[in-house]
Design an enzyme around this catalytic site. Structure first.
Site, short mmCIF file in Angstrom:
data_model
loop_
_atom_site.label_atom_id
_atom_site.label_comp_id
_atom_site.label_asym_id
_atom_site.label_seq_id
_atom_site.Cartn_x
_atom_site.Cartn_y
_atom_site.Cartn_z
N LYS A 154 0.83 -1.21 0.00
CA LYS A 154 0.00 0.00 0.00
C LYS A 154 0.87 1.27 0.00
CE LYS A 154 -3.74 -2.22 2.67
NZ LYS A 154 -4.46 -2.99 1.67
N GLU A 238 -3.61 6.61 7.91
CA GLU A 238 -4.65 7.23 7.09
C GLU A 238 -5.66 7.89 8.00
OE1 GLU A 238 -6.63 4.34 4.63
OE2 GLU A 238 -4.89 4.10 3.33
N ARG A 331 -4.95 -8.15 -9.44
CA ARG A 331 -5.44 -9.52 -9.65
C ARG A 331 -6.92 -9.46 -10.02
NH1 ARG A 331 -8.73 -9.64 -4.95
NH2 ARG A 331 -7.76 -8.58 -3.19
#
Ligand code: ADP
Ligand code: ADP
Ligand code: MG
Length: 699
Positions: A154, A238, A331
């Site tokens: 990330k 975050e 994916r």
């Protein structure tokens, strides 16, 4: 590799799902980097469950030989049967089988596979498999290793997003992982915030932090957990978005520099930060926000010359119009079928063709969407108990007829704790969103899975809840819709118990000769003609015992009395279908009986009972007397059954061995006597409280 004799015209062939039914040849394409031709004739699916079955289906349609891999627990799994051939890759734990790239590569060699599809989860987002594939000349059906390495973590992906001008959730991503720096950045971000593992996934590796005081301990635990679970302790910070929607964009890139989007999905309905319901297109999304989402996703894909299917995830804070980048999944996504439904493309086919070097079949302006699709994830979980995973053998399985189902289980499948809890997905398509909601609810009502508890009844309630029905769900949906927690509707419970008791007393005994009705000498009441007239049983549901008296009135008609209240029922049975007539009302139910365990489905309600005769029950409760009923003391797997029906056993003799939580537990007969019933077999997964063996005490 040999060239196929009938080269395909990609643009014509893969733009429409229906056109593909007519195609038989394998792929032939030119890889731009090497100039050599790649032909995929056989493909190894490095995964299990519904996604492995689903990938095999596309292979079959395209004339590609599919190769499955399996662990010991999955020897008889549907994905093994769905493929043309299958190879064992190791013991049941994922780290010894599905997570072993070396075992996958060895299976590829043995099978002579041209390509490998990783599915989702397991090895799909690790650069290891594509790297190994490259050295062995095997096509990896996914993005190249460097794209996975760049976008998987990330932290790295957010740095790339920033360079591409795509705004992320405010916070901190950086190489300086010191406590001092993280504290400083946390204060700058402001509380509440979220601390996340850079390598996390599947909703794991994130925690909410509400104040400065909580930060230091949270960092310590998060680091330790991230290292243990993902082998990488890097963290990011975050802002905690309080009532967000989860929006994501399906993108596709090829090896020729083309990148397109296939519209967005809304996956806001989640539990434990994992999706439960997903839909396309996103409801009630202003056109301006939608345009930003799609634009940003494509910008990110272009920035890294993304070269297969991927999903760019965003969150949108309530009342704002800026979608913030969250992460990218390099994916196939669990929820890809809703995009297939509205675009008409087969996304697994896209992956295979892109991997074999073909250019994208369509330009952005040729990709159209139509209608609305919603997917529900059916997992083996107790939605009424904080979605804790449940296990057990699937004793009955029936799919709805009218909607798409992607499933990894069937009758007889064992649901274990080795893998995640997803059993199947139900996908409804309609011209409008409300058609799609109605279709999904109807399909879910028709879906029978007996054995482990599933989320099906919860999903019906969720789809029909006004917040979802009106397209207003945020990731807080469950708390908003069910503030006191969700509990299953149980309108028919008295009827279900009555029907279960009747089915039980009228069923032939395990030896196939007599019903309990005839066997229970001590508990029968002689009717007027000397025939049997009444039987008393105890129906156990969850932890509660319900004593019932069943009387046969005349052919097929019974009365069931519980707590002084009598119900008169007419029962007709055909296979697993049960027609119950009561008070002039006729109900179609489905039932399954396995020894003393009965499951009944009435509408969307699912009941699971253990029925015993009052004799067994009284004895089991103790009071000096022993019952002879050997129950599983905890959930586990039957390791060994040491007796057969008719055997004479002594008190304290070991009759079975249960494996649970890596321990072997010997189960002993509590009385000496004759084995009357063996309701389990070695290898079977059983619930706590399941009656495994019944010994009839010596008199
Ligand atoms: P999607 O984003 O496709 O909806 P989920 O986040 O629900 O996917 O995860 C899909 C599957 O992949 C689940 O089986 C999940 O447990 C698994 N998974 C995803 N990321 C990871 C990871 N980093 N480590 C382990 N398992 C993962
Ligand atoms: P994973 O890799 O596990 O899928 P994500 O970063 O995609 O992790 O987050 C999964 C879910 O967790 C999101 O869909 C959202 O519901 C919740 N979530 C993640 N980050 C935040 C955040 N900053 N604020 C609020 N919710 C978040
Ligand atoms: Mg995610």
């Amino acid at each position: 590799m040999m060239a196929s004799s009938s080269p395909i015209k990609p643009v014509m062939c893969w733009a429409s799902v229906s056109a593909l039914h007519r195609r038989k040849s394998s792929f032939r394409a030119t890889a731009p980097s090497t100039g050599c031709e790649i032909v995929i004739r056989s493909l190894l699916i490095a995964n299990r469950g519904e996604i492995a079955v689903r990938i095999a289906r596309t292979c079959r349609r395209l004339g590609i030989r599919s190769i499955a891999v399996f662990s010991d627990a999955d020897r008889d799994a549907p994905h093994v049967k769905a493929a043309d051939e299958a190879f064992r890759i190791g013991p049941s734990p994922a780290r010894d089988s599905y997570l072993r790239a070396d075992a996958i590569m060895e299976a590829c060699r043995r099978a002579g596979a041209d390509a490998v599809h990783p599915g989702y989860g397991f090895l799909s987002e690790k650069p290891e498999l594509p790297t190994l594939c490259a050295t062995e000349g095997i096509v990896f059906v996914g993005p190249s290793a460097d794209r996975i390495a760049a976008m998987g973590p990330k932290i790295g992906s957010k740095m790339i997003a920033a360079r591409a001008g795509v705004p992320s959730v405010p916070g901190y991503v950086g190489d300086d992982q010191s406590d001092a720096r993280l504290l400083e950045e946390a204060k700058r971000t402001g509380f509440p915030l979220m601390v996340k593992a850079s390598a996390g996934g599947g909703g794991r590796g994130m925690r909410r932090v509400f104040s400065e005081a909580e930060l230091a301990p949270a960092l310590e635990i998060a680091r330790r957990e991230a290292e243990a679970a993902f082998g990488d302790s890097s963290l990011l910070i975050e802002k905690l978005v309080l009532r967000p929607r989860h929006l994501e964009v399906q993108i596709a890139g090829d090896k020729h520099g083309n990148v397109v989007h296939l519209f967005e999905r809304d996956c806001s309905v989640q539990r434990k930060n994992q999706k439960l319901l997903e839909e396309a297109p996103a409801p009630n999304l202003p056109a301006s926000i939608r345009a930003k989402l799609l634009e940003r996703a494509v910008a990110l894909g272009r920035a890294i010359a993304y070269d297969n299917l991927g999903t760019v995830e965003f969150i949108l804070e309530e009342g704002r119009d800026e979608p913030w980048f969250l992460e990218m999944n390099t994916r196939l996504q669990v929820e890809h079928p809703v995009t297939e439904a509205i675009t008409g493309f087969d996304l697994v086919e896209w992956q295979i063709r892109i991997a074999s070097g073909e250019p994208l079949p369509v330009r952005q302006d040729q990709i159209r969407e139509r209608g609305h699709a919603i997917e529900a994830r059916i997992t083996a979980e107790r939605a009424d108990q904080d979605f804790r995973p449940d296990i057990g053998r699937v004793s009955a399985y029936r799919e709805p007829r009218v909607i798409r189902v992607d499933s990894g289980v069937g009758e007889g499948s064992d649901v274990t704790l080795f893998y995640d809890s997803l059993l199947a997905k139900a996908i409804a398509f309609g011209e409008t969103r409300s058609d799609s909601c109605a279709g999904l609810a109807a399909g879910l009502r028709d879906f029978i899975i007996f054995g482990p508890a599933t989320t099906t009844p919860f999903l019906i309630a969720a789809v029909e809840h006004p917040i979802f029905a009106e397209g207003r769900a945020t990731t807080r949906f469950i708390e908003d819709a069910f503030p006191d927690g969700w509990t299953p509707q149980r309108k028919e419970s008295a009827l279900a118990r009555a029907a279960a008791a009747i089915v039980f007393v009228t069923a032939p005994s395990p030896e196939g000769t007599q019903s309990v009705w005839q066997r229970l000498a001590g508990f029968r009441v002689l009717g007027p003609a000397g025939g049997l007239a009444a039987s008393r049983v105890v129906v156990r549901e969850e932890q509660a015992d319900h004593p019932l008296t069943i009387e046969a009135l005349h052919h097929g008609r019974y009365s069931a009395t519980e707590n002084g209240k009598a119900l008169e029922l007419d029962l007709k049975r055909e296979g697993s279908l049960l027609e119950i007539a009561v008070d002039g009302r006729v109900i179609q139910a489905t039932f399954q009986m396995h020894g003393a365990n009965l499951a009944i489905a009435i509408g969307e309600e699912r009941y699971s009972f253990t029925v015993s005769t009052e004799a067994e029950k009284t004895a089991a409760k103790g009071g000096g007397s022993k019952s002879g009923a050997i129950l599983s003391p905890m959930p586990g797997i039957v390791a060994e059954v040491k007796v057969a029906v008719g055997d004479i056993v002594e008190a304290r003799q070991v009759v079975a061995v249960l494996e649970s939580m890596k321990l072997f537990i010997s189960l002993e007969a509590d009385v000496g006597g004759t084995v009357k019933d063996v309701a389990c077999a070695a290898g079977e997964t059983v619930q706590a409280g399941t009656r495994l063996i019944l010994v009839e005490p010596n008199t």
